[in-house]
Design an enzyme around this catalytic site. Structure first.
Site, mmCIF file in Angstrom:
data_model
loop_
_atom_site.group_PDB
_atom_site.id
_atom_site.type_symbol
_atom_site.label_atom_id
_atom_site.label_comp_id
_atom_site.label_asym_id
_atom_site.label_seq_id
_atom_site.Cartn_x
_atom_site.Cartn_y
_atom_site.Cartn_z
ATOM 1 N N TYR A 169 8.075 -37.921 -0.746
ATOM 2 C CA TYR A 169 7.092 -38.061 -1.834
ATOM 3 C C TYR A 169 6.943 -36.727 -2.582
ATOM 4 O O TYR A 169 6.943 -36.686 -3.813
ATOM 5 C CB TYR A 169 5.750 -38.512 -1.236
ATOM 6 N N ARG A 177 -3.653 -52.068 -10.766
ATOM 7 C CA ARG A 177 -4.657 -51.637 -9.778
ATOM 8 C C ARG A 177 -4.658 -50.104 -9.679
ATOM 9 O O ARG A 177 -3.820 -49.421 -10.274
ATOM 10 C CB ARG A 177 -4.366 -52.257 -8.412
ATOM 11 N N GLY A 178 -5.602 -49.578 -8.944
ATOM 12 C CA GLY A 178 -5.641 -48.146 -8.644
ATOM 13 C C GLY A 178 -5.743 -47.291 -9.899
ATOM 14 O O GLY A 178 -6.466 -47.608 -10.856
ATOM 15 N N ILE A 179 -5.020 -46.182 -9.888
ATOM 16 C CA ILE A 179 -5.085 -45.222 -10.993
ATOM 17 C C ILE A 179 -4.641 -45.879 -12.297
ATOM 18 O O ILE A 179 -5.245 -45.657 -13.356
ATOM 19 C CB ILE A 179 -4.212 -43.988 -10.650
ATOM 20 N N PRO A 221 -2.902 -35.714 -10.526
ATOM 21 C CA PRO A 221 -4.103 -36.015 -9.733
ATOM 22 C C PRO A 221 -4.072 -35.351 -8.358
ATOM 23 O O PRO A 221 -3.003 -35.072 -7.811
ATOM 24 C CB PRO A 221 -4.053 -37.544 -9.572
ATOM 25 N N ASP A 266 7.382 -37.174 10.086
ATOM 26 C CA ASP A 266 7.639 -35.743 10.028
ATOM 27 C C ASP A 266 8.925 -35.468 9.242
ATOM 28 O O ASP A 266 9.849 -36.282 9.222
ATOM 29 C CB ASP A 266 7.770 -35.196 11.453
ATOM 30 N N ASN A 319 3.080 -44.361 -14.622
ATOM 31 C CA ASN A 319 2.098 -44.269 -13.534
ATOM 32 C C ASN A 319 2.605 -44.860 -12.217
ATOM 33 O O ASN A 319 2.272 -44.347 -11.155
ATOM 34 C CB ASN A 319 0.820 -44.995 -13.960
ATOM 35 N N ALA A 320 3.404 -45.942 -12.290
ATOM 36 C CA ALA A 320 3.792 -46.657 -11.063
ATOM 37 C C ALA A 320 4.413 -45.693 -10.066
ATOM 38 O O ALA A 320 5.196 -44.814 -10.422
ATOM 39 C CB ALA A 320 4.793 -47.765 -11.406
ATOM 40 N N GLY A 321 4.050 -45.858 -8.821
ATOM 41 C CA GLY A 321 4.607 -44.996 -7.784
ATOM 42 C C GLY A 321 4.308 -45.562 -6.418
ATOM 43 O O GLY A 321 3.434 -46.425 -6.264
#
Ligand code: NAD
Length: 266
Positions: A170, A21-23, A200, A107, A97-99
């Site tokens: 992240y 899915r996604g990117i 990206p 915060d 790609n997985a992330g």
């Protein structure tokens, strides 16, 4: 008229981690159109991965198969490599790609060790050791004459360089992954294996669903010079450009797919 023999793209094999899915799916679709055979790696959503494979074959991929593996688990990562070679015989392009995003955006002062371990384990530790194993496998495939100049791509993020204090773990993981791409680029260049980083910006996927409204307003106000959301296929097209062997004297290169978001303005 060129006299060079046409390259047989149909036999080339690409692996896209988290490709269902996604990117990842955008990358699979573009590589399918370029006639790569594909492995769509997934962690737990077989249905999406299988649907993605069917779509890949309808777009021109000679064969596309789903393979389950959690990329944060080093044993499962090695099995993904072995199963790919066992089933498709070679690897010409590996796309990390997985992330994951943090489950909760907290915060900087509130980041928990659990969230750190989850995000860094999936986005940095996993791909580092996976790429170590992939490198060994690619070198063996070269020695056996099964591939010539395979390539590795890392999907990092604008967060490699832009500080967001509500998802520090992240940013740290992606900044680290950018260095991982450089390290493997240097180490593998003498063997004819080129490594690229695709970075990206803000892409319309499940990962950005929770902040969609907020980012839409900021994009409309000029956050990125190109005032629209990026799409998974924008990223896929950058990976397909790399896969087309159009950058034979470049390695460790960063390809921004962000509508110009990284540009400094005055
Ligand atoms: P997404 O959540 O839609 O897709 C992520 C995919 O990775 C899913 O298929 C998921 O199952 C898979 N995955 C997660 N953990 C895994 C694991 N341990 N093992 C195997 N697969 C796993 O997100 P996306 O936006 O498509 O993100 C893809 C990549 O692009 C990620 O590395 C992300 O950090 C990066 N990225 C996304 C954006 C964005 O704006 N969406 C921007 C920059 C970079």
């Amino acid at each position: 008229m060129s006299t060079a023999a046409p390259r047989d793209d149909r036999s080339r094999v690409a692996v896209v981690t988290g490709g269902g899915r996604g990117i990842g799916r955008g990358i699979v679709e573009e590589l399918a159109a370029a006639r790569f055979s594909l492995v769509v790696n997934y962690r737990d959503d077989l249905e999406s991965a299988a649907a993605c494979c069917r779509q890949a074959e309808s777009l021109g991929s000679p064969t596309a198969i789903p393979i389950r593996a959690d990329v944060s688990d080093l044993v499962q990562g090695r099995r993904l490599i072995d199963e790919t070679i066992g089933q498709l015989g070679r690897i010409d392009l590996w796309v990390n790609n997985a992330g994951v995003a943090p489950r909760v955006r907290r915060d900087l002062l509130e980041v928990t060790p659990e969230s750190w371990d989850h995000v860094v384990g999936t986005n940095l530790r996993g791909p580092f050791f996976l790429t170590q194993s992939v490198s060994g496998a690619l070198i063996r495939l070269q020695e056996q004459g099964l591939v010539r100049e395979p390539q590795i791509v890392f999907i990092t993020s604008i967060s490699s360089t832009h500080a967001s204090i509500n998802r520090a773990e992240y940013c740290v993981a992606k900044a680290g992954l950018s260095m991982v791409a450089q390290l493997f680029a240097v180490a593998l260049a003498p063997r004819g294996i080129r490594v690229y980083e695709v970075r990206p910006g803000i892409i319309d996927t499940d990962m950005t669903r929770a902040v969609h409204e907020q980012y839409s307003e900021r994009i409309a106000a000029g956050l990125s010079p190109i005032r629209r959301w990026g799409t998974p296929r924008d990223v896929g097209r950058a990976v397909a450009a790399i896969a087309s062997d159009s950058l034979p004297f470049s390695t460790g290169e960063v390809i921004h797919v962000d509508g110009g978001l990284h540009l400094r303005t005055l």
